[in-house]
Design a protein around this motif. Structure first.
Motif, PDB file in Angstrom:
ATOM      1  N   SER A  30      32.460 -38.433 -12.735  1.00 10.60           N
ATOM      2  CA  SER A  30      31.509 -38.138 -11.702  1.00 10.60           C
ATOM      3  C   SER A  30      31.422 -39.130 -10.503  1.00 10.60           C
ATOM      4  O   SER A  30      31.689 -38.591  -9.396  1.00 10.60           O
ATOM      5  N   ARG A  34      32.469 -38.668  -6.583  1.00 18.85           N
ATOM      6  CA  ARG A  34      31.713 -39.193  -5.202  1.00 18.85           C
ATOM      7  C   ARG A  34      32.254 -40.371  -4.829  1.00 18.85           C
ATOM      8  O   ARG A  34      31.763 -40.669  -3.726  1.00 18.85           O
ATOM      9  N   ASP A  36      32.422 -43.474  -5.753  1.00 14.41           N
ATOM     10  CA  ASP A  36      31.407 -44.548  -6.152  1.00 14.41           C
ATOM     11  C   ASP A  36      32.459 -45.611  -6.854  1.00 14.41           C
ATOM     12  O   ASP A  36      32.189 -46.742  -6.748  1.00 14.41           O
TER      13      ASP A  36
END
Length: 208
Positions: A30, A34, A36
């Motif tokens: 995830s 994203r 991140d």
């Protein structure tokens, strides 16, 4: 800009499935999607294998395969929420497709003659077939193979439970031997007509 999320979705895969293939957590996938967390080169190489794509496509520097090409090359096999128990057995509730695994059609033709739409993936629960099949392994089952005419590993139903067992044909006595690879479990000898076969196991996958 990363195309990781778009590529994963185009192949019908969940974050969990990609995480299992790469050996990380769903949360890590995830974060990668994203952006991140930065993708290292070793992880990028793992993702290209897991998604059958290229670093350029993930990085957004090359086009993503169209759905039509994907359908030609890959068959989407359902992973069913009806656990094949390789231990004491587990109740089989309503079969529900959790997600789909992508398998190359060319590879499927090498392991089974069944149409891809007939195949199903089950997750094993229990240790009776250990070390051949371990708890949590995914097995690809061919439901067209319901006749016990050759030795192999089969998914069978006993009352309200399903089991993964090794079955050996005893031609001399017109019987079959149902055994577990784990010696802690008992062996049975029965008539072929007394065994309800769900399908034959043609492949298994394991997270390491």
């Amino acid at each position: 800009m990363s195309n990781l999320k778009q590529i994963r979705r185009a192949k019908g895969l969940t974050q969990r499935h990609v995480a299992q293939r790469v050996g990380v957590t769903e949360g890590t996938i995830s974060k990668y999607e994203r952006e991140d967390s930065r993708l290292s080169l070793p992880v990028l190489h793992q993702l290209t294998v897991a998604l059958d794509t290229t670093i350029a496509a993930i990085a957004g520097e090359a086009p993503i395969k169209e759905d039509g090409d994907l359908e030609v090359d890959f068959a989407m096999i359902p992973v069913v929420d009806a656990r094949a128990s390789a231990g004491d057995g587990s109740l089989v509730g309503r079969e529900q497709v959790l997600y789909h695994n992508a398998y190359r059609r060319q590879w499927l033709r090498q392991v089974t003659t069944a149409p891809p739409e007939r195949l199903v993936v089950l997750e094993v629960s229990g240790d009776s077939m250990f070390p051949t099949v371990a708890n949590g392994d995914h097995i690809l089952v061919d439901p067209t193979k319901i006749q016990i005419d050759t030795d192999g590993i089969y998914v069978i139903r006993k009352r309200d439970t399903v089991h993964v067992k090794r079955i050996t044909v005893n031609m001399g006595s017109d019987s079959v031997v149902i055994k577990s690879d784990n010696p802690a479990y008992a062996t049975e000898t029965v008539r072929p007509e007394d065994v309800e076969v769900i399908g034959r196991v043609v492949w298994l996958g394991r997270q390491v």
